[in-house]
Design a protein around this motif. Structure first.
Motif, short mmCIF file in Angstrom:
data_model
loop_
_atom_site.label_atom_id
_atom_site.label_comp_id
_atom_site.label_asym_id
_atom_site.label_seq_id
_atom_site.Cartn_x
_atom_site.Cartn_y
_atom_site.Cartn_z
N LEU A 1 0.75 -0.94 0.12
CA LEU A 1 0.33 0.02 0.17
C LEU A 1 0.70 1.49 0.21
O LEU A 1 0.85 2.09 -1.08
N ILE A 2 2.18 1.31 0.47
CA ILE A 2 2.54 2.16 1.24
C ILE A 2 3.33 2.50 -0.48
O ILE A 2 3.62 3.74 -1.14
N LEU A 3 3.66 1.87 -1.17
CA LEU A 3 4.92 1.79 -2.37
C LEU A 3 3.56 2.44 -3.67
O LEU A 3 4.40 3.16 -4.51
N THR A 4 2.39 1.74 -3.53
CA THR A 4 1.30 2.39 -4.57
C THR A 4 1.10 3.74 -4.17
O THR A 4 0.75 4.35 -4.41
N ASN B 1 -8.83 -0.64 -8.79
CA ASN B 1 -7.73 -1.53 -8.66
C ASN B 1 -6.00 -1.01 -8.87
O ASN B 1 -5.39 -1.11 -7.51
N TYR B 2 -5.98 -0.34 -9.14
CA TYR B 2 -4.94 -0.03 -9.20
C TYR B 2 -4.06 1.49 -8.47
O TYR B 2 -2.91 2.08 -8.03
N CYS B 3 -5.45 2.61 -8.76
CA CYS B 3 -5.16 3.74 -8.36
C CYS B 3 -6.07 4.07 -6.83
O CYS B 3 -5.39 5.36 -6.00
N LEU B 4 -6.81 3.75 -6.93
CA LEU B 4 -8.30 3.94 -6.02
C LEU B 4 -7.56 3.72 -4.13
O LEU B 4 -7.86 4.43 -3.48
N ASN B 5 -6.27 3.22 -4.39
CA ASN B 5 -5.63 2.82 -2.87
C ASN B 5 -5.34 3.99 -2.08
O ASN B 5 -5.81 3.81 -1.09
N CYS B 6 -5.30 4.53 -2.95
CA CYS B 6 -4.41 6.41 -2.40
C CYS B 6 -4.61 7.32 -2.89
O CYS B 6 -4.96 8.62 -2.71
N ALA C 1 -9.13 4.77 -0.33
CA ALA C 1 -8.26 4.07 0.87
C ALA C 1 -7.54 3.80 2.08
O ALA C 1 -7.87 3.75 2.97
N ILE C 2 -6.70 4.76 1.82
CA ILE C 2 -5.78 5.41 2.70
C ILE C 2 -6.70 6.19 3.69
O ILE C 2 -7.16 7.22 2.57
N GLU D 1 -2.74 9.36 7.69
CA GLU D 1 -1.89 8.62 7.67
C GLU D 1 -1.30 8.61 6.64
O GLU D 1 -0.07 8.61 6.88
N ALA D 2 -1.86 9.18 5.23
CA ALA D 2 -1.25 9.36 4.17
C ALA D 2 -0.19 10.77 4.56
O ALA D 2 1.22 10.83 4.61
N LYS D 3 -0.95 11.86 5.55
CA LYS D 3 0.22 13.14 5.43
C LYS D 3 1.03 12.93 6.45
O LYS D 3 2.27 13.23 6.11
N GLU D 4 1.18 12.10 7.66
CA GLU D 4 1.76 11.61 8.77
C GLU D 4 2.68 10.99 7.83
O GLU D 4 4.22 11.16 8.15
N TRP D 5 2.85 9.76 7.11
CA TRP D 5 3.47 9.18 6.39
C TRP D 5 4.24 9.87 5.60
O TRP D 5 5.70 9.60 4.98
N PHE D 6 4.10 10.77 4.37
CA PHE D 6 4.55 10.93 3.08
C PHE D 6 4.68 12.94 3.59
O PHE D 6 5.03 13.87 2.79
#
Length: 251
Positions: free
Chosen positions: A4-7, A49-54, A93-94, A98-103
């Motif tokens: 998920l992180i790599l995506t 499948n490949y974009c909406l995760n993030c 989905a993310i 959390e996304a803001k904290e990670w990146f």
């Protein structure tokens, strides 16, 4: 979680790549045809499948996919991974916190990404089509990947399992008295689940969907526009004949 992180990193790079300098390679022409419902449906599947995760597409509702020939039941059964309501917008989905904290920032919205870039005599769709097809392995980069359309891109190849792993071949040439590495071709390291032709078609479908998503009403707009022009042409002819009939006895 690692996947998920790599995506997410890949998704961030998709938009960042659109801001690359103009000095890159020429863009390939994207096979965009927003009237091709089969292509749009496959592109929607790849997007979910490949974009909406993030990434989100906050201006697009799932039930709008009925405009490209999907039934509400098909949408519910195959595409609702981030919500259980077909009337909801396409949220990632993310977790945004959390996304803001990670990146340090939330992934940008992709609703109009295909309309956001033009250059090299091409469109935003052309850029995306070229970008998603020119990744290659580069062990000197932190992610292990690089890209011809956006050199030193800070993201991995999100679709590498489909395309496989490739190495870009360069040749050093003297260009205007300066040593420059010129791209010469590809070397396949490991195969993907798709052939090169199948992968190009899949990317074309994904880009086609992104182009359609930027303006879902474009087909209706064009269709209505044609009828309006036909009406105006007919009305102009009738008005011209009425005008001639009105003035025919006046000298």
């Amino acid at each position: 979680m690692k996947k998920l992180i790599l995506t997410l990193v890949a998704a961030l790079g998709l938009v960042t790549g659109a801001q690359a300098a103009e000095g890159g390679i020429a863009w390939d022409k994207a096979p965009v045809n927003v009237s091709d419902t089969a292509s749009l449906q496959n592109g929607a599947k790849l997007f979910v499948n490949y974009c909406l995760n993030c990434h989100s597409a906050a201006f697009m509702r799932f039930n709008r996919l009925k405009d490209i020939g999907l039934t509400e039941q098909q949408i519910k059964d195959n595409l609702l991974f981030t919500t259980d309501k077909v009337g909801e917008t396409m949220h990632a989905a993310i977790n945004p916190k959390e996304a803001k904290e990670w990146f340090g920032a939330n992934p940008p919205d992709l609703t109009v990404i295909a309309r956001s870039r033009a250059g090299h005599g091409g469109t935003g769709a052309d850029y995306l089509y070229t970008f998603l097809r020119t990744f290659y392995r580069d062990d000197t980069k932190a992610t292990g990947w690089n890209n011809l359309a956006f050199p030193s891109v800070g993201m991995p190849h999100a679709l590498w399992q489909l395309q496989g792993e490739r190495r870009a071949l360069f040749e050093e040439q003297d260009v205007h008295g300066k040593k420059t590495e010129v791209f010469k071709g590809w070397e396949q390291i490991s195969p993907g689940s798709m052939s090169a032709q199948q992968y190009d078609q899949a990317v074309g479908d994904l880009v086609n969907y992104l182009q359609w998503m930027g303006e879902p009403a474009q087909n209706t707009r064009i269709r209505v526009g044609v009828w309006v022009l036909l009406f105006l042409a007919g009305f102009t002819f009738i008005a011209w004949r009425l005008n001639a009939a009105y003035w025919k006895d006046i000298k």
